[in-house]
Design a protein around this motif. Structure first.
Motif: not given
Length: 518
Positions: A178-182, A213-220
């Motif tokens: 799910i995190c990857k999708h977000y 949760f961090k894994t759902a947030i892009p580096e950008s």
């Protein structure tokens, strides 16, 4: 009277401090920026003043979070008060589900500030739709929806929670899939926008899902986390962040200026070993100068040498350049197969390099590694000039050989007839074939003239030149060996004078005419 004046001054000062607090807040950070970043501020200062941002607050209002109301409410109220007109604000309350305030993003004005502050005061009032659980999945979904439309190019996202995920029964738990999708969805929201996301982690007992949760947030999104342990800590963080946001706005402007920088470099080595850089690029507002810093050759044996161009680094503001980068030479003359890698390094020099470093903005590094397989000619002269010289030498050699045979050919010998007249009456005719020297007169050799008291001797001869002077054709000369003088079409001449003659010309001596004809 003095008391009245003093009171009036105090009232005016108090009025100014209350009416213009935002102005004072703006001017002080701008002055700091102008001091720390003078060159960049001179160039982009007006954009900094006009830069507006979106602010999205996501606040956990589930039952366990109410204890932090005295931390969150005062700090958020002060932060909202510091925002400028033109900014956009949105508040997400989440727990069992996620709800937005005031219908979504709202433009900041006096009225919206008042409405938001009133709304903030009621953040933690019990809402049965939100109170019982904490669903981070719902939060990510609502953040993704709210970021679909962003009025400004710069967005700040603040998440206040303990990051303990406790969804309602039957709801999906937060997973890596799910995190990857977000992450993919949020990545799209950040296109052409500058995003900053701050996780303000409230005190928690036991484990939480912050790392997931961090894994759902892009580096950008430049995700950062902060632990909040007290009302003072949150207030201090918001106070510091208010000062830093102007710098973040400034940094966002500079980062956006780096876009649309296209550099195409096509290095080549000519047949003579010259390294030519064909560079085309599209400057932007931040980088207006392109520099060719260095050229290196790698992957070749020691028989190859690189003579670097002393004019490097070479700076240019033109959008297209052909730059000489040096020359590759073999240790021996001739044609040689070159197989190696041409390494070219380009840079973007500016007068504010140090300021970019302070902003932690890295300039693009442009390096090109171009494999080259080519036959290269090594000599003291370029190939075209060497070829031209060789061709000229060949042509000259041919001309020398032709001159050699021309000088000895029958065609260029003395051929035809020698006719002698006395007072316009022909007294002698003598045929000549392939002679190089013909004498006419009292001594013969071979044309003897004995009549009419002939006491003169004339010589007609062929004059040839060295074959190396191939451009000079044979000439025919005449000279008087005996006698007092003679006359030709070229004038009057004395004994032993020499002049040129051509077939058909006359030679007069006293009453005699000597003619060489066909």
């Amino acid at each position: 009277m003095k008391n009245i004046c003093s009171t009036t001054c105090i009232l005016i000062i108090g009025f100014l401090l209350n009416v213009f607090p935002c102005l004072a807040q703006d001017l002080i950070p701008l002055k700091v920026l102008e001091k720390d970043y003078p060159s960049l501020m001179e160039k982009f200062g007006n954009e900094v003043k006009n830069q507006r941002a979106n602010y999205l607050f996501a606040i956990d209002v589930s039952g366990t979070m109410k204890q932090y109301a005295n931390i969150v409410i005062p700090a958020m109220s002060q932060f909202i008060e510091s925002l400028e007109e033109g900014d956009n604000v949105n508040i997400i309350r989440f727990g069992t589900a996620a709800k937005v305030s005031l219908g979504g993003f709202s433009d900041i004005s006096k009225e919206t500030k008042m409405s938001l502050k009133q709304y903030i005061q009621k953040l933690y009032e019990k809402d049965l739709d939100l109170y019982a659980f904490t669903d981070l999945n719902c939060l990510l979904d609502q953040i993704n929806k709210q970021l679909q439309i962003q009025k400004n190019d710069l967005t700040f996202i603040f998440v206040l929670t303990d990051f303990v995920n406790d969804p309602a029964p039957g709801k999906k738990n937060l997973t890596a899939i799910i995190c990857k999708h977000y992450r993919e969805s949020l990545e799209a929201r950040g296109v052409d926008h500058t995003m900053y996301m701050y996780a303000l982690q409230l005190p928690v007992k036991g484990d939480n899902q912050l790392d997931l949760f961090k894994t759902a947030i892009p580096e950008s999104f430049r995700f950062e986390t902060f632990s909040i342990t007290s009302p003072q800590a949150l207030k201090s963080w918001f106070d510091r962040k208010k000062a830093e946001i102007l710098l973040d706005r400034f940094r966002a402007i500079i980062n956006r200026k780096q876009t649309d920088l296209h550099v195409i470099a096509e290095p080549e080595i000519t047949i003579d070993g010259k390294i030519i850089q064909h560079i085309s690029w599209k400057p932007n507002e931040l980088f207006t100068t392109l520099s060719l810093d260095s050229v290196q050759v790698d992957g070749v044996s020691d028989v190859w040498m690189l003579k670097r161009y002393s004019g490097l680094p070479f700076d240019s503001e033109d959008d297209y350049n052909e730059i000489f980068g040096g020359k590759v030479k073999h240790q021996s003359w001739g044609f040689h197969q070159f197989n190696g890698i041409l390494k070219v390094k380009l840079s973007l020099p500016t007068s504010y390099d140090n300021e970019l470093k302070k902003l932690e903005i890295s300039k693009p590094e442009i390096s090109i590694n171009q494999p080259i397989s080519k036959i290269i000619f090594t000599f003291c002269l370029p190939l075209w000039l060497t070829g031209m010289i060789i061709l000229l030498l060949l042509l000259y050699s041919v001309a020398v050989v032709r001159a050699f045979f021309r000088n000895r050919s029958y065609k260029w010998k003395i051929n035809g007839r020698i006719v002698v007249e006395h007072r316009a009456v022909q007294i002698l005719e003598y045929p000549v074939n392939g002679e190089t020297r013909v004498g006419v007169g009292c001594d013969g050799m071979p044309v003897a003239v004995s009549a009419y008291n002939c006491d003169w001797q004339l010589t007609i001869y062929q004059k040839t030149f060295c074959c190396l002077q191939c451009w000079k054709k044979p000439l025919y000369k005449v000279t008087l060996e005996k006698g007092s003088g003679f006359e030709t079409a070229n004038g009057n001449f004395m004994l032993h004078d020499i002049t040129s003659i051509a077939k058909g010309d006359f030679i007069s001596i006293d009453n005699f005419n000597i003619i060489w004809c066909d």
